[in-house]
Design an enzyme around this catalytic site. Structure first.
Site, short mmCIF file in Angstrom:
data_model
loop_
_atom_site.label_atom_id
_atom_site.label_comp_id
_atom_site.label_asym_id
_atom_site.label_seq_id
_atom_site.Cartn_x
_atom_site.Cartn_y
_atom_site.Cartn_z
N GLU A 441 0.43 -1.58 -0.42
CA GLU A 441 -0.22 -0.21 -0.14
C GLU A 441 0.99 1.22 0.18
OE1 GLU A 441 -2.65 1.04 -0.51
OE2 GLU A 441 -3.38 -0.92 -1.31
C1 LIG Z 1 2.55 -9.92 0.74
C2 LIG Z 1 1.90 -8.67 -0.05
C3 LIG Z 1 1.09 -8.52 -0.61
C4 LIG Z 1 0.94 -7.60 -1.58
N1 LIG Z 1 -0.68 -6.83 -2.37
C5 LIG Z 1 -1.00 -6.39 -3.44
C6 LIG Z 1 -2.07 -6.49 -3.49
O1 LIG Z 1 -3.09 -7.16 -3.10
N2 LIG Z 1 -2.09 -5.33 -5.17
C7 LIG Z 1 -0.84 -5.16 -5.69
O2 LIG Z 1 -1.33 -4.45 -6.36
N3 LIG Z 1 0.15 -5.24 -4.80
C8 LIG Z 1 0.38 -5.64 -3.86
N4 LIG Z 1 1.76 -5.98 -3.35
C9 LIG Z 1 2.52 -4.96 -4.29
C10 LIG Z 1 3.27 -3.95 -2.67
O3 LIG Z 1 2.25 -3.14 -2.83
C11 LIG Z 1 4.81 -3.15 -3.23
O4 LIG Z 1 5.55 -4.12 -3.07
C12 LIG Z 1 5.30 -2.28 -2.95
O5 LIG Z 1 3.96 -0.78 -3.09
C13 LIG Z 1 6.54 -1.64 -2.81
O6 LIG Z 1 6.30 -2.03 -4.85
P1 LIG Z 1 7.42 -2.65 -5.03
O7 LIG Z 1 8.34 -4.11 -4.30
O8 LIG Z 1 7.92 -3.11 -6.64
O9 LIG Z 1 8.93 -2.44 -4.59
P2 LIG Z 1 9.90 -0.41 -4.97
O10 LIG Z 1 9.12 0.55 -6.22
O11 LIG Z 1 11.20 -1.76 -6.03
O12 LIG Z 1 10.34 0.11 -4.33
C14 LIG Z 1 11.87 -0.66 -3.40
C15 LIG Z 1 11.33 0.37 -2.90
O13 LIG Z 1 12.44 1.78 -3.26
C16 LIG Z 1 12.02 2.67 -2.56
N5 LIG Z 1 10.91 3.47 -3.14
C17 LIG Z 1 10.74 3.60 -4.62
N6 LIG Z 1 10.37 4.81 -5.38
C18 LIG Z 1 11.40 5.67 -4.30
C19 LIG Z 1 11.24 7.30 -4.97
N7 LIG Z 1 10.37 7.88 -5.80
N8 LIG Z 1 11.62 7.79 -3.79
C20 LIG Z 1 11.84 7.12 -2.42
N9 LIG Z 1 12.29 5.64 -2.23
C21 LIG Z 1 11.72 5.36 -3.33
C22 LIG Z 1 10.14 2.09 -2.00
O14 LIG Z 1 9.84 2.97 -0.77
C23 LIG Z 1 11.00 0.84 -1.68
O15 LIG Z 1 11.60 0.70 -0.25
C24 LIG Z 1 2.12 -6.56 -2.79
C25 LIG Z 1 3.53 -6.86 -1.98
C26 LIG Z 1 3.47 -8.50 -1.02
C27 LIG Z 1 4.86 -8.51 -0.72
#
Ligand SMILES: Cc1cc2nc3c(=O)[nH]c(=O)nc-3n(C[C@H](O)[C@H](O)[C@H](O)COP(=O)(O)OP(=O)(O)OC[C@H]3O[C@@H](n4cnc5c(N)ncnc54)[C@H](O)[C@@H]3O)c2cc1C
Length: 596
Positions: A441
């Site tokens: 989220e």
């Molecule tokens: C168990 C689980 C359930 C989930 N359920 C859902 C779901 O129901 N529906 C859905 O759509 N998704 C879901 N997700 C996905 C989840 O919302 C994403 O993992 C999350 O939004 C982060 O995206 P990412 O993992 O690609 O990390 P990334 O976007 O690659 O980010 C990696 C890190 O970099 C930081 N970062 C990225 N961009 C910036 C920026 N511009 N400035 C500063 N910091 C930054 C982030 O804060 C993070 O710490 C789920 C994930 C898990 C693990």
């Protein structure tokens, strides 16, 4: 075996005494939630959580979900029956509009129930929770036909819902999204693409699953401006409203993950799946934002909920575990050692958790009441002020309640010593389950950026100014009251820190945005601490008045001591956050990437 007892007395104090729930009886739905109705709902939610859902928490963790070769998913033993009880009990429609079969009761009551469900069994609570979020998005942005087709069945719990944003290359940055939508002659769309990490994406508990999916219509602009929202049911819906032919969406795999094993985290493959546009073309983020804001508050509640259940178990353990003697001399002289609850360091940890939980619960209910006002008031000015509050507090609640909630589960684990590291004792599951709430989220770093970059400057800072004015007015009004001075004096100091931090950001972030980025997390926590401090000051004032009027009770006396602990031991961290923020970003940004 872990324990859980829903904090019914605390909720009653907050709703009845602190926030005076009945004052809102002019809003639709509130008069239907008269004190006896409220009490019955809260007691029944407590019973369900304690007796039905909590016993399944370890089962869900140990069994997890199983995907079969045909793409179907089986949930842990007992989940299906428990879900039936939640659906048939009308819990998913508690605050949904009556026209779709809901009870139209205040959102504040739903949030109370959500805390209990999430403490009892977070992985389970996500199935109904996501459904309510998806239903909320359809209520606001769906066409009349879509509402008629989907909402009654989602509100009744016959069908569940999901949100599909994430793709392998696209997490935080939704502009990178690739899932494709092609318009058909009949007005529907063919959706093709892969979504990952989709919570509750496939399971065996409901007859249909309604996916809300972000996709890019062929020829749409690149980036975030070309994203649209679609409703894609697992089974296409027949003319009579029943679930019909299978749609082109299947669960390709489920994740093996750190926690929430009872919730299926699915890769969803869309292959020419039939979907329908929700809202306008290329305006998908508006619809998804309704769901995301709902979900963010829901995730904040998960942080509180895990902190609460971890605290309760740590107290139980600390009362029973015999190690060492109290520094002031033996207390359990009939035993070979004293229970560890005599040790100041154990009490420090317990009170840190407890004093946070009680403030966080107040903060959730205060914000939920604002949500009710924003959605139900007839007064446009009142609605706007409540909406300002919601916008401002959503990232604070999501970020602070989940960061601190997780830290508190670790603190609870520490109280168990080595036994906390052992699976059979249960507390390590709270740590694993709570961890995800900081990530999904919108990861918490992103919540902090949302607060600093969007919510603070919005409308010339109207929301933050209103917050300062409210807290400042409270401090002024009660500053001379000796009984509440231990609360008001530190609150005023910390409010000053928040105001200095806000001014510093205004002066230093425009010219050098990295100053905002480097200080955002500190600012978010500083904000959360002041908001919790304000909740404590309000609760203390009401508790003092009640004691003066009706006499002391163990609950009220404990409340005041717990609150004083927060003001003395937790709130002073605002000075640390301010000091960190004011150092700016120079050192943070100095090293080139290859030097790390
Ligand atoms: C168990 C689980 C359930 C989930 N359920 C859902 C779901 O129901 N529906 C859905 O759509 N998704 C879901 N997700 C996905 C989840 O919302 C994403 O993992 C999350 O939004 C982060 O995206 P990412 O993992 O690609 O990390 P990334 O976007 O690659 O980010 C990696 C890190 O970099 C930081 N970062 C990225 N961009 C910036 C920026 N511009 N400035 C500063 N910091 C930054 C982030 O804060 C993070 O710490 C789920 C994930 C898990 C693990």
């Amino acid at each position: 075996m872990t324990i859980y007892k829903a904090p019914v007395e605390d909720v009653g104090f907050l709703l009845n005494d602190v926030f005076q729930f009945d004052r809102y009886n002019n809003l639709p739905g509130f008069a239907d939630a008269a004190p006896d109705v409220r009490e019955a709902i809260i007691n029944e939610a407590a019973r369900l959580s304690e007796e039905v859902l909590h016993p399944l928490n370890t089962v869900g963790d140990e069994q997890g979900c199983t995907r079969h070769d045909d793409g179907s998913v089986t949930t842990p033993k007992g989940f299906k029956d428990a879900y039936k009880q939640i659906a048939e009990g009308g819990w998913m429609g508690l605050s949904s509009p009556a026209e779709y079969g809901g009870q139209g009761l205040p959102i504040t009551l739903t949030q109370t129930v959500q805390e209990f469900l999430n403490s009892a069994n977070m992985a389970f609570a996500m199935y109904p929770g996501l459904t309510m979020g998806a239903a909320a998005a359809l209520t606001v942005h769906g066409t009349p036909e879509q509402k008629q087709i989907y909402l009654p069945k989602m509100v009744s719990g016959e069908w569940t819902g999901t949100m599909n944003l994430t793709e392998p290359q696209c997490g935080t940055d939704l502009g990178l999204l690739r899932t494709k939508a092609v318009k058909q002659a009949d007005g529907s769309y063919k959706i093709t693409g892969t979504k990952i990490f989709i919570s509750a994406g496939e399971h065996d508990m409901a007859d249909n699953i309604i996916h809300l999916v972000l996709a890019r219509i062929e020829g749409a602009p690149a980036g975030i401006k070309g994203i649209s929202l679609f409703v894609v049911p697992k089974f296409l819906v027949n003319a009579d409203g029943s679930a019909g032919k299978r749609n082109g969406v299947v669960c390709g795999s489920i994740e093996h993950k750190m926690g929430i094993h009872g919730n299926a985290t699915c890769t969803m493959n869309y292959d020419d799946a039939t979907g329908w546009l929700v809202g306008e073309e290329n305006k998908g983020m508006q619809g998804m934002f309704v769901m995301m804001n709902e979900a963010r508050l829901g995730v904040a509640v998960q942080g509180l909920a895990q902190s609460e259940v971890a605290y309760q178990n740590a107290v139980e353990y600390a009362r029973e575990r015999l190690q060492g003697r109290a520094l002031s001399g033996p207390k359990a002289t009939d035993k070979p050692a004293d229970p560890i609850i005599v040790h100041p360091d154990i009490r420090r940890a317990l009170l840190t958790m407890r004093s946070f939980n009680e403030a966080a619960r107040a903060l959730v209910l205060w914000t939920a009441l604002k949500s009710d006002v924003a959605h139900r008031s007839e007064d446009a000015k009142e609605r706007q002020a409540a909406d300002d509050h919601l916008g401002l507090m959503t990232p604070v609640l999501k970020g602070v309640l989940t960061d601190t909630g997780f830290a508190n589960t670790v603190m609870a684990q520490q109280i168990y010593g080595g036994h906390g590291y052992i699976h059979a004792n249960g507390v390590e599951q709270f740590v694993r389950d709570a961890r995800i709430a900081m990530i999904y989220e919108g990861a918490n770093g992103i919540q902090a950026l949302d607060l600093v970059g969007r919510k603070l400057p919005r409308d010339g800072g109207r929301a933050v100014m209103a917050f300062f004015a409210e807290v400042g007015a409270f401090a002024k009004e009660h500053g001379g009251d000796e009984a509440v001075k231990p609360f008001v004096t530190p609150l005023s100091t910390s409010l000053g820190h928040l105001q200095q931090a806000t001014t510093w950001l205004m002066l230093n972030a425009m010219a050098a945005p990295d100053n905002a980025g480097a200080g955002a997390t500190d600012y978010m926590h500083l904000f959360g601490l002041v908001a919790c401090g304000y909740m404590w000051a309000k609760m203390a004032k009401v508790a003092q008045d009640k004691i003066a009027a009706e006499g002391a009770t163990p609950y009220l006396t404990t409340k005041l001591v717990t609150g004083r602990f927060f003001m003395e031991r937790t709130l002073p961290a605002t000075a640390l956050h301010l000091a960190r923020l004011q150092t700016g970003s120079a050192t943070t940004m100095e090293l080139p990437a290859e030097a790390f």
